[in-house]
Write a protein that holds these residues in place. Structure first.
Motif, short mmCIF file in Angstrom:
data_model
loop_
_atom_site.label_atom_id
_atom_site.label_comp_id
_atom_site.label_asym_id
_atom_site.label_seq_id
_atom_site.Cartn_x
_atom_site.Cartn_y
_atom_site.Cartn_z
N GLY A 20 0.83 -1.20 0.00
CA GLY A 20 0.00 0.00 0.00
C GLY A 20 0.86 1.24 0.00
O GLY A 20 2.01 1.21 -0.45
N GLN A 21 0.32 2.33 0.57
CA GLN A 21 1.03 3.60 0.51
C GLN A 21 0.70 4.44 1.73
O GLN A 21 -0.41 4.36 2.27
N VAL A 22 1.66 5.25 2.15
CA VAL A 22 1.48 6.19 3.25
C VAL A 22 1.43 7.59 2.66
O VAL A 22 2.32 7.99 1.90
N LEU A 23 0.36 8.36 3.01
CA LEU A 23 0.13 9.67 2.42
C LEU A 23 0.03 10.74 3.50
O LEU A 23 -0.37 10.46 4.64
N ASN A 24 0.38 11.96 3.13
CA ASN A 24 0.20 13.14 3.97
C ASN A 24 -1.29 13.44 4.05
O ASN A 24 -1.95 13.65 3.02
N ALA A 25 -1.87 13.47 5.26
CA ALA A 25 -3.30 13.68 5.43
C ALA A 25 -3.76 15.05 4.98
O ALA A 25 -4.93 15.25 4.66
N HIS A 26 -2.86 16.03 4.92
CA HIS A 26 -3.23 17.39 4.53
C HIS A 26 -3.09 17.63 3.04
O HIS A 26 -3.90 18.35 2.44
N THR A 27 -2.07 17.03 2.42
CA THR A 27 -1.80 17.30 1.01
C THR A 27 -2.06 16.11 0.10
O THR A 27 -2.08 16.27 -1.12
N ASN A 28 -2.25 14.94 0.68
CA ASN A 28 -2.42 13.69 -0.07
C ASN A 28 -1.17 13.30 -0.86
O ASN A 28 -1.24 12.47 -1.76
N GLU A 29 -0.04 13.88 -0.51
CA GLU A 29 1.21 13.54 -1.16
C GLU A 29 1.87 12.36 -0.44
O GLU A 29 1.62 12.13 0.75
N PRO A 30 2.71 11.61 -1.13
CA PRO A 30 3.39 10.48 -0.47
C PRO A 30 4.29 10.96 0.67
O PRO A 30 4.84 12.06 0.62
N VAL A 31 4.43 10.11 1.69
CA VAL A 31 5.34 10.38 2.80
C VAL A 31 6.53 9.44 2.65
O VAL A 31 6.43 8.24 2.92
N PRO A 32 7.67 9.95 2.18
CA PRO A 32 8.83 9.08 1.93
C PRO A 32 9.37 8.45 3.21
O PRO A 32 9.44 9.10 4.25
N PHE A 33 9.70 7.18 3.13
CA PHE A 33 10.41 6.46 4.19
C PHE A 33 9.66 6.46 5.52
O PHE A 33 10.27 6.50 6.60
N ALA A 34 8.33 6.44 5.46
CA ALA A 34 7.54 6.24 6.67
C ALA A 34 7.80 4.83 7.20
O ALA A 34 8.10 3.91 6.44
N THR A 35 7.71 4.65 8.51
CA THR A 35 7.92 3.34 9.11
C THR A 35 6.58 2.74 9.53
O THR A 35 5.66 3.46 9.93
N LEU A 36 6.48 1.42 9.42
CA LEU A 36 5.27 0.69 9.79
C LEU A 36 5.68 -0.48 10.66
O LEU A 36 6.65 -1.19 10.35
N GLY A 37 4.95 -0.70 11.76
CA GLY A 37 5.29 -1.80 12.64
C GLY A 37 4.21 -2.07 13.65
O GLY A 37 3.29 -1.27 13.85
N PHE A 38 4.33 -3.21 14.31
CA PHE A 38 3.38 -3.65 15.34
C PHE A 38 4.07 -3.61 16.69
O PHE A 38 5.11 -4.26 16.87
N PRO A 39 3.57 -2.82 17.65
CA PRO A 39 4.26 -2.63 18.93
C PRO A 39 4.62 -3.94 19.61
O PRO A 39 3.79 -4.84 19.74
N GLU A 49 10.58 5.93 -1.44
CA GLU A 49 10.51 7.37 -1.70
C GLU A 49 9.10 7.84 -2.00
O GLU A 49 8.77 9.01 -1.79
N GLN A 50 8.26 6.96 -2.54
CA GLN A 50 6.89 7.31 -2.88
C GLN A 50 5.89 6.87 -1.81
O GLN A 50 4.68 6.85 -2.06
N GLY A 51 6.39 6.54 -0.64
CA GLY A 51 5.53 6.13 0.45
C GLY A 51 4.95 4.74 0.28
O GLY A 51 4.10 4.32 1.07
N ARG A 52 5.40 3.98 -0.71
CA ARG A 52 4.87 2.64 -0.96
C ARG A 52 5.62 1.61 -0.12
O ARG A 52 6.83 1.73 0.07
N TYR A 53 4.90 0.61 0.35
CA TYR A 53 5.50 -0.37 1.25
C TYR A 53 5.05 -1.78 0.91
O TYR A 53 4.02 -1.99 0.26
#
Length: 275
Positions: free
Chosen positions: A18-37, A47-51
Motif C-alpha cells: 500500500g502507501q502512506v500519504l500526507n493527510a493534509h496534502t495527499n502527497e506520499p510520505v517518503p520512508f515512513a515506518t510501519l510496525g506492530f508494537p 521514496e513514494q511512500g509505498r511499502y
C-alpha cells in the motif's frame, strides 16, 4: 542463516502492499515506518511512500505508522482485515524558538565514541535472504550524556564492512526514559546515504538544523531505511563496537519492536560546540 523457503514456514505469511500519504496534502510520505508494537514485524516505505508489509495469519495487533514530523498513527486490526492499505498521517505543527548559539561562549568537543576499531563488528544486513525490505527499520545507537548545553555540528558513524551499492539511514534522537529510548526529539528527517560499498567514516552536517541538547542523557540511533534489492542474499554492513561495563548500546528490529540494551558502545559520535 538458512535461505528463505516457503515450505519451511509453519504458517503462510501474508504480504500486503500500500502507501502512506500526507493527510493534509495527499502527497506520499517518503520512508515512513510501519510496525506492530512489541513485535518483530515491520518495514519502511520507499521514496513514494509505498511499502510491502508481511503479516502473520490471525493478526490481532494494532499497526503503527510513523514518520519524522508527523503524528503517530494507529490502524486497528479490523481496518487491516477490511483491506485498508492506504494510511494517512498528519503533519505536526512545529514552533520555532529562534534560539541562537553564542559561539564566543562555546568550545569544540566530541560526544560519543570516535574510535574506528572495536572489540567486534556488529553486523546488520540481508545475508541468506532473497528479500530485504522486512529488515528495514532496524535501529542501532548509544546512550549519550552531555555534561553541558551542547550544539550539534556533525554526526559521524563508522562502517568497517559494507557490501551494498546503496545504504540509506535515518538519524534519530530520543529522550532517555527508564533506561531506554523514549520520546523522539527530531522534527526534521535527517538522512545519510552510503554508496558504492563505501566503508570508513560517514558524516552528516547538522549545522543547518540548529540542534541543541540540554545537559541530560539522550539516545542517538541510526535507522536502516533502504538498500538496493539486487541479489540481497549476500549483503551486510558492520559497525565496530567495544565492550563496556554499563548498558550503553541500544538496538531494535524495527520502529515498533522492543528495545534491547547491550554492554557495548558503537563507533558513532557527534562533533559539537559545548558551553
Amino acid at each position: 542463516m538458512a535461505p528463505y523457503s516457503a515450505s519451511a514456514q509453519t504458517a503462510p505469511v501474508q504480504v500486503v502492499e500500500g502507501q502512506v500519504l500526507n493527510a493534509h496534502t495527499n502527497e506520499p510520505v517518503p520512508f515512513a515506518t510501519l510496525g506492530f508494537p512489541g513485535r518483530g514485524l515491520g518495514t519502511v516505505a520507499d521514496e513514494q511512500g509505498r511499502y510491502l508489509l508481511r503479516l502473520p495469519p490471525n493478526l490481532s495487533d494494532t499497526l503503527v505508522v510513523t514518520s519524522v514530523g508527523f503524528a503517530r498513527t494507529t490502524v486497528a486490526p479490523a481496518a487491516l482485515a477490511r483491506g485498508q492499505r492506504v494510511f494517512q498521517v498528519a503533519p505536526l505543527a512545529v514552533a520555532l524558538d529562534g534560539a541562537v548559539a553564542e559561539h564566543a561562549r562555546m568550545h569544540p568537543a566530541q560526544l560519543g565514541r570516535s574510535t574506528a576499531t572495536g572489540d567486534l563488528p556488529w553486523t546488520g544486513g540481508s545475508s541468506g535472504k532473497e528479500t530485504v525490505d522486512d529488515e528495514w527499520g532496524w535501529e542501532l545507537g548509544a546512550i549519550l550524556r552531555p555534561a553541558h548545553r551542547t550544539y550539534l555540528e556533525e554526526f559521524h558513524v563508522f562502517l568497517s564492512a559494507n557490501t551494498y551499492e546503496q545504504l540509506r539511514f535515518r538519524l534519530n534522537l530520543y529522550t532517555l526514559e527508564n533506561g531506554r529510548p523514549g520520546r523522539p526529539l527530531l522534527t526534521k528527517d535527517i538522512q545519510l546515504t552510503c554508496t558504492n560499498k563505501a566503508r570508513g567514516w560517514h558524516t552528516i552536517d547538522l549545522r543547518p538544523y540548529a540542534l541543541e541538547l540540554a545537559a541530560q542523557p539522550v539516545v542517538v540511533t541510526i535507522q536502516w531505511l533502504q538498500s538496493e534489492k539486487t541479489a540481497p542474499e549476500d549483503k551486510y554492513f558492520s559497525i565496530p563496537v567495544t565492550r563496556q561495563r554499563q548498558q550503553v548500546m541500544v538496538e531494535r528490529e524495527n520502529s515498533e519492536a522492543v528495545w534491547t540494551l547491550h554492554p557495548l558502545q558503537p563507533s558513532l559520535y557527534f562533533t559539537v560546540l559545548e558551553e
